[in-house]
Design a protein around this motif. Structure first.
Motif, PDB file in Angstrom:
ATOM      1  N   LYS A  30       0.794  -1.235   0.000  1.00 52.90           N
ATOM      2  CA  LYS A  30       0.000   0.000   0.000  1.00 52.90           C
ATOM      3  C   LYS A  30       0.822   1.278   0.000  1.00 52.90           C
ATOM      4  CE  LYS A  30      -3.685  -2.270  -0.380  1.00 52.90           C
ATOM      5  NZ  LYS A  30      -4.362  -2.227  -1.695  1.00 52.90           N
ATOM      6  N   GLY A  31       2.112   1.177  -0.206  1.00 47.19           N
ATOM      7  CA  GLY A  31       2.876   2.401  -0.381  1.00 47.19           C
ATOM      8  C   GLY A  31       4.068   2.536   0.533  1.00 47.19           C
ATOM      9  N   THR A  32       5.087   3.235   0.014  1.00 45.94           N
ATOM     10  CA  THR A  32       6.317   3.547   0.739  1.00 45.94           C
ATOM     11  C   THR A  32       6.577   5.044   0.544  1.00 45.94           C
ATOM     12  OG1 THR A  32       7.828   3.266  -1.129  1.00 45.94           O
ATOM     13  CG2 THR A  32       7.162   1.262   0.041  1.00 45.94           C
ATOM     14  N   PRO A  33       7.623   5.600   1.142  1.00 46.93           N
ATOM     15  CA  PRO A  33       7.911   7.022   0.908  1.00 46.93           C
ATOM     16  C   PRO A  33       8.177   7.363  -0.557  1.00 46.93           C
ATOM     17  CG  PRO A  33       9.045   6.261   2.877  1.00 46.93           C
ATOM     18  CD  PRO A  33       8.468   5.052   2.233  1.00 46.93           C
ATOM     19  N   ALA A  77      12.255  -5.676 -10.111  1.00 51.27           N
ATOM     20  CA  ALA A  77      11.571  -6.456  -9.075  1.00 51.27           C
ATOM     21  C   ALA A  77      12.321  -6.393  -7.751  1.00 51.27           C
ATOM     22  CB  ALA A  77      11.414  -7.909  -9.538  1.00 51.27           C
ATOM     23  N   ILE A  78      13.647  -6.456  -7.816  1.00 55.43           N
ATOM     24  CA  ILE A  78      14.440  -6.343  -6.593  1.00 55.43           C
ATOM     25  C   ILE A  78      14.203  -4.996  -5.927  1.00 55.43           C
ATOM     26  CG2 ILE A  78      16.807  -6.097  -5.742  1.00 55.43           C
ATOM     27  CD1 ILE A  78      17.631  -8.231  -7.801  1.00 55.43           C
ATOM     28  N   ASP A  79      14.244  -3.923  -6.701  1.00 54.96           N
ATOM     29  CA  ASP A  79      14.061  -2.590  -6.135  1.00 54.96           C
ATOM     30  C   ASP A  79      12.692  -2.435  -5.481  1.00 54.96           C
ATOM     31  OD1 ASP A  79      16.557  -1.733  -6.872  1.00 54.96           O
ATOM     32  OD2 ASP A  79      15.903  -0.710  -8.695  1.00 54.96           O
ATOM     33  N   VAL A  80      11.647  -2.868  -6.169  1.00 55.17           N
ATOM     34  CA  VAL A  80      10.286  -2.667  -5.656  1.00 55.17           C
ATOM     35  C   VAL A  80      10.041  -3.528  -4.424  1.00 55.17           C
ATOM     36  CG1 VAL A  80       7.832  -2.862  -6.170  1.00 55.17           C
ATOM     37  CG2 VAL A  80       9.403  -1.997  -7.919  1.00 55.17           C
ATOM     38  N   LEU A  81      10.419  -4.803  -4.475  1.00 55.47           N
ATOM     39  CA  LEU A  81      10.180  -5.671  -3.324  1.00 55.47           C
ATOM     40  C   LEU A  81      11.001  -5.234  -2.113  1.00 55.47           C
ATOM     41  CD1 LEU A  81      10.015  -9.212  -4.986  1.00 55.47           C
ATOM     42  CD2 LEU A  81       8.116  -7.869  -4.071  1.00 55.47           C
ATOM     43  N   ALA A  82      12.238  -4.802  -2.351  1.00 56.89           N
ATOM     44  CA  ALA A  82      13.064  -4.324  -1.233  1.00 56.89           C
ATOM     45  C   ALA A  82      12.444  -3.076  -0.607  1.00 56.89           C
ATOM     46  CB  ALA A  82      14.481  -4.040  -1.710  1.00 56.89           C
ATOM     47  N   ASP A  83      11.918  -2.183  -1.438  1.00 52.16           N
ATOM     48  CA  ASP A  83      11.270  -0.975  -0.940  1.00 52.16           C
ATOM     49  C   ASP A  83      10.037  -1.321  -0.113  1.00 52.16           C
ATOM     50  OD1 ASP A  83      10.886   1.783  -0.644  1.00 52.16           O
ATOM     51  OD2 ASP A  83       9.684   1.926  -2.471  1.00 52.16           O
ATOM     52  N   ILE A 102      20.544  -6.343  -4.401  1.00 55.81           N
ATOM     53  CA  ILE A 102      19.743  -6.452  -3.186  1.00 55.81           C
ATOM     54  C   ILE A 102      20.377  -5.639  -2.068  1.00 55.81           C
ATOM     55  CG2 ILE A 102      19.006  -8.062  -1.377  1.00 55.81           C
ATOM     56  CD1 ILE A 102      18.804 -10.183  -3.673  1.00 55.81           C
ATOM     57  N   SER A 103      21.680  -5.752  -1.919  1.00 51.69           N
ATOM     58  CA  SER A 103      22.370  -4.985  -0.867  1.00 51.69           C
ATOM     59  C   SER A 103      22.193  -3.490  -1.078  1.00 51.69           C
ATOM     60  CB  SER A 103      23.861  -5.350  -0.864  1.00 51.69           C
ATOM     61  OG  SER A 103      24.059  -6.717  -0.580  1.00 51.69           O
ATOM     62  N   ALA A 104      22.349  -3.041  -2.315  1.00 51.78           N
ATOM     63  CA  ALA A 104      22.197  -1.610  -2.608  1.00 51.78           C
ATOM     64  C   ALA A 104      20.780  -1.140  -2.333  1.00 51.78           C
ATOM     65  CB  ALA A 104      22.575  -1.335  -4.063  1.00 51.78           C
ATOM     66  N   ALA A 105      19.798  -1.954  -2.710  1.00 55.73           N
ATOM     67  CA  ALA A 105      18.398  -1.564  -2.494  1.00 55.73           C
ATOM     68  C   ALA A 105      18.079  -1.479  -1.010  1.00 55.73           C
ATOM     69  CB  ALA A 105      17.474  -2.570  -3.179  1.00 55.73           C
ATOM     70  N   ARG A 145      19.709   1.684   0.372  1.00 51.49           N
ATOM     71  CA  ARG A 145      18.970   2.898  -0.021  1.00 51.49           C
ATOM     72  C   ARG A 145      17.736   3.086   0.858  1.00 51.49           C
ATOM     73  NH1 ARG A 145      20.110   1.187  -5.314  1.00 51.49           N
ATOM     74  NH2 ARG A 145      18.022   0.276  -5.541  1.00 51.49           N
ATOM     75  N   ALA A 146      17.196   1.980   1.323  1.00 50.63           N
ATOM     76  CA  ALA A 146      16.012   2.055   2.180  1.00 50.63           C
ATOM     77  C   ALA A 146      16.352   2.421   3.618  1.00 50.63           C
ATOM     78  CB  ALA A 146      15.280   0.714   2.155  1.00 50.63           C
ATOM     79  N   GLY A 147      17.652   2.494   3.910  1.00 55.38           N
ATOM     80  CA  GLY A 147      18.048   2.911   5.253  1.00 55.38           C
ATOM     81  C   GLY A 147      18.585   1.807   6.134  1.00 55.38           C
ATOM     82  N   TRP A 148      18.664   0.586   5.628  1.00 55.14           N
ATOM     83  CA  TRP A 148      19.240  -0.491   6.424  1.00 55.14           C
ATOM     84  C   TRP A 148      20.767  -0.355   6.445  1.00 55.14           C
ATOM     85  CZ3 TRP A 148      16.703  -5.967   5.588  1.00 55.14           C
ATOM     86  CH2 TRP A 148      15.403  -5.944   6.115  1.00 55.14           C
TER      87      TRP A 148
END
Length: 450
Positions: free
Chosen positions: A76-79, A120-126, A223-226, A229-232
């Protein structure tokens, strides 16, 4: 590969070749994130899953259904993405994306062409790391989930299945419905679901599996980069969350549950406690299930449908978990025939324990199971799921060659002995339809005394 490959949590890198010359690689990052891939020769698509070993059994009193609620909310959404952005990302490339909540894990997955795997990696990781759990979306999704529960309650087979698990597993967490109940969903709060999210969606909880057209090193880097980027902070060392250890076995609930409804058919499940997922006899159990109710040549199908014409659908299946399992038989039939069908199913089950199986039944079951496994692996979805369950549940990877080897070692005596053991366990019956408890009472009483 001719034997199962163990998957130790403290082994940073692992590479091996599986049946069909697929290349399996596994990386355990210092942060505890685990990434497994299976590169399949000639594949043009890939299926990717983001897993956590958290399911409905892990919920506390007052939060039942929150794991499934959270699964809905992560779409349902991310930043950086709205719910529509997430949907469009996959629809625009002809991809598939969804999620599944089970009793012991949750998986968010997508299937795309190889060129779209980075997306797909970017969206699922987000989604996995940065869901907003917006208050408005929370309330909207509450309504969606209530409708989902209402839809399931209109399906008598679903109702019978849920009540059967309650009957076999009692008050054990595995006996609870995955989606909760209308009452628990109505009572759910955003704060409680958010707390569940923050407590269980951490680097050391995450397992990513990819099967099909995949380059492992590239996938690990992306995956690591994504995630970063999300803050992990993946530089913080952490040990992967240990796999579940067997707990106390469940104790049976009510052995007989009847939900009376004015329906044309009775949907009923009958069975006993089964085997845990890691039990070494799971190949024997697979053969037993196949012989008894695994296809049109199975004993249940032949006896109940073909010879007597008492049911259209009749089968057996055996869901298993880290510390418990269920051996179940199902049939749908007219109310007047329900007691007879239930007695026939139980009699066929016991007959395997008393008299064993014929050599041709053993050969047919082994052939059916081996062939079905091979055909399933034509789909990258199945391979992705196999990686996830190998990592989260079994702690070992079993390829097609090893599966067929284990099946080839099963003997008729193994099957008879297991059937005999299971038949001594307490029988539970759950039925939904125009019947009364008195129709089945003798079955559970007899089973308890046998």
């Amino acid at each position: 590969m001719t034997r199962a490959v163990r998957l130790p949590l403290d082994l940073p890198e692992l590479t091996f070749t599986a049946a069909g010359e697929s290349l399996v690689r596994r990386s355990v990052l210092p942060s505890g994130v685990r990434i497994l891939s299976e590169a399949v020769p000639g594949a043009r698509s890939a299926t990717i899953g983001f897993w956590v070993a958290v399911g409905s059994r892990d919920e506390r009193e007052g939060t039942f259904g929150s794991t499934h609620f959270l699964e809905h909310l992560l779409f349902k959404g991310t930043p950086t993405r709205t719910a529509l952005d997430i949907a469009v990302s996959f629809d625009a490339v002809g991809g598939e994306h969804n999620a599944v909540t089970s009793k012991e894990h949750t998986c968010y997955y997508a299937k795309v062409q190889d060129r779209d795997l980075p997306m797909a990696i970017d969206v699922l990781a987000d989604m996995f790391t940065s869901s907003l759990l917006d208050e408005t979306e929370f309330e909207n999704e509450r309504g969606v989930i209530l409708e989902e529960l209402a839809m399931a309650d209109d399906d008598p087979a679903d109702v019978a299945s849920e009540r059967f698990f309650e009957a076999v597993l009692g008050v054990h967490p595995l006996g609870r419905p995955i989606g909760g109940s209308p009452e628990t969903i109505e009572a759910a709060t955003r704060d409680s679901v958010l707390a569940h999210y923050r407590a269980n969606y951490r680097p050391q909880d995450l397992v990513v599996t990819i099967a099909g057209a995949v380059d492992h090193d590239d996938a690990v880097a992306r995956i690591s980069a994504a995630l970063e980027r999300a803050g992990w902070d993946l530089s913080v060392a952490a040990t992967p969350v240990p796999r579940r250890t067997p707990a106390d076995p469940p104790e049976q609930g009510s052995p007989l549950v009847v939900v009376e409804r004015p329906l044309e058919q009775v949907n009923m499940f009958l069975g006993v406690p089964g085997l845990a997922a890691g039990d070494e006899r799971r190949s024997v159990l697979a053969v037993l299930t196949s012989v008894l109710g695994g296809g049109m040549s199975s004993r249940l199908f032949q006896e109940v449908r073909e010879r007597r014409g008492l049911a259209y659908s009749v089968y057996a299946y055996t869901p298993s978990y880290s510390d418990a399992g269920v051996f179940a038989m199902y049939a749908g039939c007219t109310p007047a025939r329900a007691p007879e069908v239930a007695e026939l199913m139980l009699a066929e089950f016991r007959r395997v324990g008393d008299d064993g199986i014929e050599p041709h039944e053993l050969a047919r079951a082994v052939g059916q199971l081996g062939g079905a496994s091979a055909l399933a692996l034509e789909d990258s979805d199945t391979r992705m799921s196999r990686l996830g369950k190998s990592e989260l549940v079994l702690g070992e990877f079993v390829d097609l060659d090893e599966t067929e080897r284990r099946l080839s070692l099963v003997t008729a005596e193994d099957v008879r002995a297991l059937a005999e053991e299971l038949a001594e366990r307490p029988v539970a019956v759950a039925a939904v339809g125009a019947v009364e408890e008195s129709s089945f009472a003798g079955l559970t009483v007899e089973a308890s005394a046998s």
